[in-house]
Scaffold this motif. Structure first.
Motif, mmCIF file in Angstrom:
data_model
loop_
_atom_site.group_PDB
_atom_site.id
_atom_site.type_symbol
_atom_site.label_atom_id
_atom_site.label_comp_id
_atom_site.label_asym_id
_atom_site.label_seq_id
_atom_site.Cartn_x
_atom_site.Cartn_y
_atom_site.Cartn_z
ATOM 1 N N GLU A 171 0.198 -1.460 -0.170
ATOM 2 C CA GLU A 171 0.368 0.078 0.202
ATOM 3 C C GLU A 171 1.234 0.654 -0.304
ATOM 4 N N ARG A 172 1.998 1.055 0.660
ATOM 5 C CA ARG A 172 2.560 2.275 0.536
ATOM 6 C C ARG A 172 4.347 1.668 1.197
ATOM 7 N N VAL A 173 5.325 2.069 0.570
ATOM 8 C CA VAL A 173 6.489 2.442 0.798
ATOM 9 C C VAL A 173 6.941 3.698 1.718
ATOM 10 N N TYR A 174 8.009 3.267 2.066
ATOM 11 C CA TYR A 174 8.226 4.132 3.047
ATOM 12 C C TYR A 174 10.492 4.224 2.874
ATOM 13 N N SER A 175 10.960 4.902 2.887
ATOM 14 C CA SER A 175 12.273 4.958 2.361
ATOM 15 C C SER A 175 12.788 6.223 3.115
ATOM 16 N N ASP A 176 14.357 6.094 3.135
ATOM 17 C CA ASP A 176 15.166 7.099 3.238
ATOM 18 C C ASP A 176 15.539 8.419 2.511
ATOM 19 N N HIS A 177 14.574 8.554 1.128
ATOM 20 C CA HIS A 177 14.214 9.503 0.446
ATOM 21 C C HIS A 177 12.859 10.177 0.748
ATOM 22 N N GLY A 178 11.613 9.308 0.826
ATOM 23 C CA GLY A 178 10.582 9.837 0.975
ATOM 24 C C GLY A 178 9.811 8.129 1.094
ATOM 25 N N VAL A 179 8.210 9.513 0.776
ATOM 26 C CA VAL A 179 6.974 8.357 0.953
ATOM 27 C C VAL A 179 6.757 7.916 0.039
ATOM 28 N N PHE A 180 5.805 6.949 -0.806
ATOM 29 C CA PHE A 180 5.870 6.303 -1.958
ATOM 30 C C PHE A 180 5.201 5.803 -2.359
#
Length: 212
Positions: A170-179
């Protein structure tokens, strides 16, 4: 500036609602337990047989019998319960968990998840509870670094690695942001301070839609 692992975990915790039943995967996702926002309570579940897990244990809090699925010593919340693997996976497969936070090698723009092995002949497959969680949990969040050490983006149009489950993220949380995966590609919900979407488009090779 990119987000640290602790900042990613705290950002994930902001989006999980109060009272949710949550499973945290091994690695970065485990840190979410240490960042439950003030005023919220998560009922944390571990595959090795605990419901009501607390944050990571420190110093005198360490009990050798209290560990999570990643073998990290944890605390327990009042009312915590213990059970065997069959009961634990029955909760997952029965659809009783509202959220899971897991890592990934790749996430496709359709929401496909690849996180149990790469295509390297020397890689040891990491078969565990991820397949059950990906299909048995109502909301699947991924927490990961956006790029590999070699610079490849883990968000892809189509996964090259063996799939864990299809159309589940549903959602991806990363060191660069949220997608957020979608029919027309990834939507950018938030970027780390100082990062530009055009620069990220060039580096990732993806047609990112700005949804901020």
């Amino acid at each position: 500036m990119t987000w640290s692992r602790q900042q990613i975990a705290a950002r994930v915790a902001r989006d999980i609602p109060d009272g949710a039943y949550v499973n945290l995967g091994i690695g970065m996702p485990t840190l979410v337990a240490d960042h439950v926002p003030l005023g919220k309570q998560f009922i944390l579940h571990t595959e090795n047989g605990m419901l009501g897990m607390g944050r990571a244990a420190t110093d005198e809090e360490i009990d050798p019998d209290l560990i999570n699925a990643g073998k990290i010593h944890v605390t327990e919340e009042p009312g915590a319960a213990y059970f065997d693997h069959a009961e634990s996976f029955g909760m997952i497969r029965g659809g009783h968990l509202s959220y899971c936070v897991i890592g990934a090698y790749q996430v496709s723009q359709d929401g496909d998840l690849a996180n149990w092995r790469t295509t390297s002949p020397t890689a040891i497959p990491g078969v565990g509870g991820a397949m059950d969680l990906a299909v048995g949990t109502r909301h699947v969040f991924v927490a990961m670094d956006l790029f590999t050490r070699s610079g490849a983006c883990k968000l892809v149009k189509s996964c090259d690695y063996p799939l864990t489950a299809t159309r589940c993220v549903e959602r991806v949380y990363s060191d660069h942001g949220v997608f957020e995966p979608g029919e027309n590609g990834f939507r950018v919900l938030e970027l780390a301070d100082g990062l530009g979407i055009d620069e990220l488009r060039d580096r990732s090779g993806l047609d990112l839609a700005d949804a901020r």
